[in-house]
Write a protein that holds these residues in place. Structure first.
Motif, mmCIF file in Angstrom:
data_model
loop_
_atom_site.group_PDB
_atom_site.id
_atom_site.type_symbol
_atom_site.label_atom_id
_atom_site.label_comp_id
_atom_site.label_asym_id
_atom_site.label_seq_id
_atom_site.Cartn_x
_atom_site.Cartn_y
_atom_site.Cartn_z
ATOM 1 N N ALA A 97 1.063 -1.524 -0.161
ATOM 2 C CA ALA A 97 0.036 -0.087 0.169
ATOM 3 C C ALA A 97 1.064 1.338 0.110
ATOM 4 C CB ALA A 97 -0.945 0.399 1.488
ATOM 5 N N SER A 98 0.207 2.831 -0.079
ATOM 6 C CA SER A 98 0.698 3.700 -0.294
ATOM 7 C C SER A 98 1.151 4.114 0.711
ATOM 8 C CB SER A 98 0.541 4.945 -1.673
ATOM 9 O OG SER A 98 -0.564 5.348 -0.776
ATOM 10 N N GLN A 99 1.764 5.113 0.620
ATOM 11 C CA GLN A 99 2.316 5.899 2.345
ATOM 12 C C GLN A 99 0.475 6.944 3.090
ATOM 13 O OE1 GLN A 99 5.436 7.961 2.528
ATOM 14 N NE2 GLN A 99 6.520 6.252 3.609
ATOM 15 N N TYR A 100 0.355 6.849 1.676
ATOM 16 C CA TYR A 100 -1.534 7.951 2.065
ATOM 17 C C TYR A 100 -2.261 6.804 3.469
ATOM 18 C CZ TYR A 100 -0.448 11.570 -0.834
ATOM 19 O OH TYR A 100 0.288 12.521 -0.961
ATOM 20 N N CYS A 101 -3.074 7.584 4.073
ATOM 21 C CA CYS A 101 -3.645 6.790 5.209
ATOM 22 C C CYS A 101 -4.886 6.151 4.381
ATOM 23 C CB CYS A 101 -4.180 7.730 6.552
ATOM 24 S SG CYS A 101 -2.378 8.214 7.951
ATOM 25 N N ARG A 102 -5.036 6.604 3.580
ATOM 26 C CA ARG A 102 -6.438 5.749 3.374
ATOM 27 C C ARG A 102 -6.580 4.855 2.473
ATOM 28 N NH1 ARG A 102 -5.555 10.592 0.907
ATOM 29 N NH2 ARG A 102 -5.471 10.662 -1.578
ATOM 30 N N ALA A 103 -5.244 4.635 1.566
ATOM 31 C CA ALA A 103 -4.917 2.724 1.323
ATOM 32 C C ALA A 103 -4.366 1.396 1.446
ATOM 33 C CB ALA A 103 -3.420 3.417 0.246
ATOM 34 N N TRP A 104 -3.420 2.511 3.206
ATOM 35 C CA TRP A 104 -2.928 1.315 4.045
ATOM 36 C C TRP A 104 -3.897 1.273 5.095
ATOM 37 C CZ3 TRP A 104 -3.547 2.357 9.362
ATOM 38 C CH2 TRP A 104 -2.992 3.685 9.866
ATOM 39 N N GLN A 105 -4.534 1.888 5.396
ATOM 40 C CA GLN A 105 -6.515 1.396 5.981
ATOM 41 C C GLN A 105 -6.993 0.000 5.278
ATOM 42 O OE1 GLN A 105 -7.661 5.336 7.282
ATOM 43 N NE2 GLN A 105 -6.433 5.107 8.939
ATOM 44 N N THR A 106 -7.615 0.738 4.293
ATOM 45 C CA THR A 106 -8.238 -0.235 3.230
ATOM 46 C C THR A 106 -7.796 -1.586 3.174
ATOM 47 O OG1 THR A 106 -8.692 1.958 1.447
ATOM 48 C CG2 THR A 106 -8.896 -0.469 0.120
ATOM 49 N N ALA A 107 -6.284 -0.948 2.788
ATOM 50 C CA ALA A 107 -5.393 -3.488 3.159
ATOM 51 C C ALA A 107 -5.486 -3.550 4.018
ATOM 52 C CB ALA A 107 -3.770 -2.916 2.148
ATOM 53 N N SER A 108 -5.340 -2.929 5.262
ATOM 54 C CA SER A 108 -5.096 -3.710 6.178
ATOM 55 C C SER A 108 -6.836 -4.137 6.293
ATOM 56 C CB SER A 108 -5.092 -2.599 7.340
ATOM 57 O OG SER A 108 -5.315 -3.206 8.756
ATOM 58 N N LEU A 109 -8.141 -3.486 5.951
ATOM 59 C CA LEU A 109 -9.252 -3.722 6.225
ATOM 60 C C LEU A 109 -9.878 -4.477 5.536
ATOM 61 C CD1 LEU A 109 -10.987 -0.161 6.470
ATOM 62 C CD2 LEU A 109 -11.284 -2.098 8.320
ATOM 63 N N ALA A 110 -8.834 -4.894 4.646
ATOM 64 C CA ALA A 110 -9.249 -6.771 3.594
ATOM 65 C C ALA A 110 -8.576 -7.039 3.763
ATOM 66 C CB ALA A 110 -8.792 -5.607 2.918
ATOM 67 N N PHE A 111 -7.059 -6.925 3.900
ATOM 68 C CA PHE A 111 -6.576 -8.465 4.313
ATOM 69 C C PHE A 111 -5.766 -8.237 5.327
ATOM 70 C CE2 PHE A 111 -6.965 -6.463 0.051
ATOM 71 C CZ PHE A 111 -7.103 -7.220 -1.079
ATOM 72 N N GLY A 112 -6.046 -7.602 5.725
ATOM 73 C CA GLY A 112 -5.003 -7.640 7.892
ATOM 74 C C GLY A 112 -3.502 -7.876 7.776
ATOM 75 N N THR A 113 -3.055 -7.758 6.421
ATOM 76 C CA THR A 113 -1.902 -7.460 6.909
ATOM 77 C C THR A 113 -1.301 -6.733 5.622
ATOM 78 O OG1 THR A 113 0.636 -8.177 6.472
ATOM 79 C CG2 THR A 113 -1.166 -8.960 5.217
ATOM 80 N N TYR A 114 -0.185 -5.471 5.068
ATOM 81 C CA TYR A 114 0.380 -5.265 4.208
ATOM 82 C C TYR A 114 1.625 -4.383 4.509
ATOM 83 C CZ TYR A 114 -0.545 -0.440 7.739
ATOM 84 O OH TYR A 114 -0.718 -0.110 8.026
ATOM 85 N N SER A 115 2.402 -4.174 3.418
ATOM 86 C CA SER A 115 3.145 -3.063 4.249
ATOM 87 C C SER A 115 3.388 -2.119 2.984
ATOM 88 C CB SER A 115 4.889 -4.359 2.802
ATOM 89 O OG SER A 115 4.908 -4.114 1.782
#
Length: 201
Positions: A97-115
């Motif tokens: 995910a990008s460093q923008y909060c809306r991107a990593w939050q989308t990744a976290s909510l959808a997949f539970g993990t991200y970098s």
């Protein structure tokens, strides 16, 4: 709406040269079937935000208070996307995910993990120069073209302008997922699934 568009990888990877669209549509069911086999990249534009406006000029990517943030609908969209991946048994490898909060939050909510990866961030402008557009393309392409883990798909959660810089397609609506594949030195856009268009298994 779905597309099949190919872009040739330059010998100086990761640059791409835009080619005309290949006229072939892929239905959501076909895209899901392809993802179930692995070997693809899914580029998801972050889920819906409270408002849609350009914030990349003044936003600090590391400070959520300076950025557009996910709306309640966006949270639900992200969770729904992750649930659809699970329901369809789509294998997921790395999630970037990008460093923008809306991107990593989308990744976290959808997949539970991200970098997080700053390569997916915007250039700090609203009206981009050719050089800035090229800079986004040059940063994002390696994330798409990098080798994949066997049997898995890579998920990238980012933004509209960096994806348009690579694919020549403006990704809408927010939460849309584009299915990509690298074939014989080409990045191929197989099609897209809107956040509310995932079929039930």
């Amino acid at each position: 709406m779905t597309f099949r568009i190919a872009f040739t990888l330059s010998p100086l990877l990761p640059l791409l040269a835009t080619l005309p669209a290949l006229a072939q549509d892929a239905a959501a069911d076909d895209l899901i079937a392809a993802l179930q086999e692995g070997g693809h990249v899914v580029y998801i534009r972050h889920a819906q935000t409270e408002a849609d406006y350009a914030d990349q000029v003044t936003a600090d990517p590391l400070n959520c208070a300076t950025q557009r943030v996910l709306s309640r609908t966006g949270w639900q969209q992200a969770q729904h996307i992750g649930a659809m991946f699970d329901a369809h048994a789509i294998p997921v490898g790395d999630v970037i995910a990008s460093q923008y909060c809306r991107a990593w939050q989308t990744a976290s909510l959808a997949f539970g993990t991200y970098s997080e990866n700053a390569a997916l961030n915007f250039e700090p402008a609203e009206d981009y120069t050719d050089a800035q557009f090229e800079a986004m393309r040059t940063r994002v392409e390696p994330l798409i073209a990098a080798p994949l883990a066997d049997g898995a798909n890579r998920v990238i959660v980012g933004h509209d302008d960096p994806f348009e810089a690579v694919a020549g397609i403006y990704p809408e609506p927010q939460g849309v997922a584009y299915v990509l594949q690298v074939v014989d030195g080409q990045i191929v856009v197989l099609g897209s699934i809107a956040p509310d268009a995932w079929p039930q298994p």
